[in-house]
Design an enzyme around this catalytic site. Structure first.
Site, short mmCIF file in Angstrom:
data_model
loop_
_atom_site.label_atom_id
_atom_site.label_comp_id
_atom_site.label_asym_id
_atom_site.label_seq_id
_atom_site.Cartn_x
_atom_site.Cartn_y
_atom_site.Cartn_z
CG ASN A 176 -1.11 9.02 0.94
OD1 ASN A 176 -0.68 9.64 2.59
ND2 ASN A 176 -2.42 9.60 1.32
CD GLU A 186 -9.11 5.18 -3.78
OE1 GLU A 186 -9.73 4.59 -2.51
OE2 GLU A 186 -8.16 5.61 -2.87
CG ASP A 187 -6.14 8.33 -5.59
OD1 ASP A 187 -7.12 7.95 -4.90
OD2 ASP A 187 -5.30 6.64 -5.37
CG ASP A 195 -11.05 5.16 0.13
OD1 ASP A 195 -11.08 5.33 1.36
OD2 ASP A 195 -9.08 4.98 0.52
CG ASP A 196 -9.78 9.60 -3.55
OD1 ASP A 196 -8.33 9.20 -2.85
OD2 ASP A 196 -9.76 9.00 -4.07
CE1 TYR A 250 -3.79 2.02 0.51
CE2 TYR A 250 -3.05 2.67 2.18
CZ TYR A 250 -4.46 2.70 1.61
OH TYR A 250 -5.17 4.05 2.13
CE LYS A 254 -6.87 3.39 -1.21
NZ LYS A 254 -7.00 3.98 -0.02
NE ARG A 259 -5.64 12.36 -6.13
CZ ARG A 259 -5.92 11.87 -5.21
NH1 ARG A 259 -7.15 12.57 -4.77
NH2 ARG A 259 -5.58 10.54 -4.28
O1 LIG Z 1 -4.49 5.56 -0.57
C1 LIG Z 1 -3.70 6.48 0.12
O2 LIG Z 1 -3.01 6.12 0.56
C2 LIG Z 1 -5.06 7.12 1.22
C3 LIG Z 1 -5.28 7.88 -0.23
O3 LIG Z 1 -6.32 7.18 -1.07
C4 LIG Z 1 -4.77 9.08 -1.27
O4 LIG Z 1 -3.66 9.84 -1.36
O5 LIG Z 1 -5.27 8.79 -2.62
MG LIG Z 2 -7.10 7.59 -2.53
#
Ligand SMILES: O=C([O-])CC(=O)C(=O)O
Ligand SMILES: [Mg+2]
Length: 556
Positions: A401, A231-232, A254-255, A88, A160, A142
């Site tokens: 991150n 996600e992202d 999630d973000d 991760y 994830k 992203r």
């Molecule tokens: O993935 C991770 O560490 C946390 C997160 O969702 C991101 O930064 O987009």
């Molecule tokens: Mg993320």
């Protein structure tokens, strides 16, 4: 029937439980004579640790997961602090950057813009349709703070989901990592002969929305029991598609929501410590957000409930939050603002733009500074000292991150605030010694939230993921610290306890789903908390022979 006693997430209650089934044994002669599971576990760890580079460790662990998932998850569960940063964040960021170069075998589901009109046929190719319960879907636009990585975003969905399996006991067969390929604007990748995605720029917003509508509709038909985690996605799309689908399908982002929930949770614990030191009431905190993307605004929205929980109205809560984007403090008189920033635009400032972070701090006098900017080292020594001068215990959360994009590191935050900082980062930092004391950084990463939130939503068979369910996950996490963890000054629990924490969060999420009337699994309503917790534990998948002894939640 084989029975085992008390796996570690059973709240210390002795109970009989069906043992996980061992994987089928190869026929005699097809394995070496002295192959022993316990020794093989040591062998796997030794192989992992013999590699110098984290990306090599990532590649090793990916192979182990494919070849021997039970061993992979056993290693992951028994060594969470060591393994999580490899599968991760931060290593998964490198795995994404290099995906087209380190690729060995297909994993997950790829759906491209060329599949528009026939997405149903692609979904049908997924080999385990009936078992699907959770999918992490990215469009790679992203990835962490690394920008548009196109189809190279797939490892984020995979990573994830590995945490869903390790951290919440979702069955491996029930997970679907998905990467949508809508093109990429990453010139380097477009010019890379090894790049694995479509060699075209991203499609228009209109084309993307038409694609997303078909995708979500077909997903709901092909996988009727599936929860989707976005996600992202790039900021505007993250908000757009969350709002577009959240009342129609079980989906969360999630973000926006996971990060919001994890930060609210850490903030609740940090604010108590900060207020105890300053003597100022919880309702008087002022939070400065440095970074106004999906995470910054998502966290801001979630943190409004910190103030409403103290009895403030929503309007009053908003007054306690300040946003800074690349042009400085966000306020209405500044000129046209992106839609998602408007909610926190200030009305009480009418002067010229304030662009320098130190000047903004002098103007706002924040008790908390949260970084979601992906601007490395934006919290300079001056900034940290200014926060320390304003507050006996300043709250400083550099949340970007991976590690190398963090707004500051733990050591600088400690040294520039005379060790008084209340710290949480998005990616992990090591603990440190200061004035003869061990100080522990918090990791305010959404990995504490999404496994439990997802597990609760799946078990409740929630038809949508409500704000109240997200808030319940956050409060559940804040509550899950043991007295020992509080004694150490922690604001997040030890990650080794992730299974207990996820079970507790899942219970709170199920209760919230019931209150909101979005639960389809209505038999759970009549269970008391103890039975519901046992039910949740009984649903968790365990790697064969993977039990560990780690704390319990008897204080809850
Ligand atoms: O993935 C991770 O560490 C946390 C997160 O969702 C991101 O930064 O987009
Ligand atoms: Mg993320």
């Amino acid at each position: 029937m084989t029975i085992v006693l008390t796996p570690f997430w059973c709240n210390g209650v002795q109970k009989l439980k069906k043992a996980p089934q061992p994987p089928p044994k190869p026929a005699h002669g097809l394995t070496p004579p002295a192959l022993d599971d316990t020794i093989h576990y040591e062998r796997c760890l030794a192989q992992l640790r013999s590699k110098d580079k984290n990306i090599e460790k990532y590649i090793y662990l990916s192979a182990l997961k494919e070849q021997d998932p039970h061993m992979f998850y056993k290693v992951a569960l028994l060594h969470m602090p060591e393994i999580t940063p490899l599968i991760y964040t931060p290593t998964v960021g490198d795995a994404c950057l290099q995906y087209s170069h380190i690729y060995r075998r297909p994993e997950g589901l790829f759906i491209s813009i060329n599949d528009k009109g026939k997405i149903r046929n692609v979904l049908k190719n997924w080999p385990r349709i009936d078992e699907a319960r959770i999918s992490v879907v990215t469009d790679g636009s992203r990835i962490l703070g690394l920008g548009d990585l196109g189809v190279n975003g797939m490892p984020i969905s995979i990573g994830k989901l590995s945490l869903y399996i390790a951290g919440a006991g979702i069955r491996p067969e029930s997970t679907i990592p998905i990467c949508l390929d809508l093109g990429t604007n990453n010139e380097k990748f477009l010019a890379d002969p090894l790049y694995l995605g479509l060699r075209q720029r991203r499609v228009s917003d209109e084309a993307m929305t038409a694609f997303m509508d078909e995708f979500m509709h077909e997903m709901s038909i092909a996988f009727p029991k599936l929860l989707i985690q976005f996600e992202d996605f790039s900021t505007d799309h993250a908000f757009l598609y969350l709002e577009r689908y959240r009342n129609k399908y079980p989906v969360f982002n999630d973000d926006i929501q996971g990060t919001g929930a994890v930060v609210l949770s850490g903030f609740l614990n940090a604010a108590k410590l900060s207020s105890a030191a300053s003597g100022r009431p919880l309702s008087s905190h002022r939070i400065l957000f440095f970074g106004a993307g999906s995470a910054g605004v998502g966290v801001g929205l979630q943190l409004m409930s910190f103030f409403t929980l103290q009895g403030l109205s929503k309007e009053e809560a908003r007054e306690h939050i300040y946003l800074v984007d690349s042009q400085g403090l966000v306020y209405n008189d500044r000129g046209p603002l992106a839609e998602h920033k408007k909610v926190f635009a200030r009305n009480d400032y009418h002067g010229p733009p304030i662009t320098n972070l130190l000047d903004i701090i002098a103007h706002v006098k924040p008790t908390a500074l949260l970084g979601l900017s992906t601007t490395k080292d934006a919290f300079t020594a001056d900034v940290l000292q200014a926060m320390g001068a304003l507050n006996p215990r300043p709250i400083i959360f550099p949340l970007s991150n991976p590690v190398r994009l963090s707004e500051c590191n733990f050591e600088d935050a400690v040294e520039n605030t005379a060790g008084q900082v209340l710290f949480a980062s998005g990616s992990p930092f090591p603990e440190m010694q200061f004035n003869g004391k061990t100080l522990y950084p918090g990791q305010g990463n959404n990995m504490y939230i999404f496994p439990g939130l997802g597990l609760g939503a799946i078990l409740a068979r929630a038809t949508s993921v409500t704000d109240s369910m997200v808030e319940a996950s956050s409060l559940g996490l804040a509550e899950s610290l043991t007295p020992e963890e509080r004694g150490l000054g922690l604001i997040y629990p030890h990650i080794e306890r992730i299974r207990e924490i996820s079970a507790f969060i899942a219970k709170e999420v199920i209760r919230a789903a019931q209150k909101a009337n979005v639960d389809h699994h209505t038999e759970l309503r009549s269970m008391n908390d103890k039975d519901l917790t046992e039910f949740i534990n009984s649903k968790m998948w365990n790697p064969y022979n993977g039990f560990a002894k780690v704390g319990n939640m008897s204080h809850l």
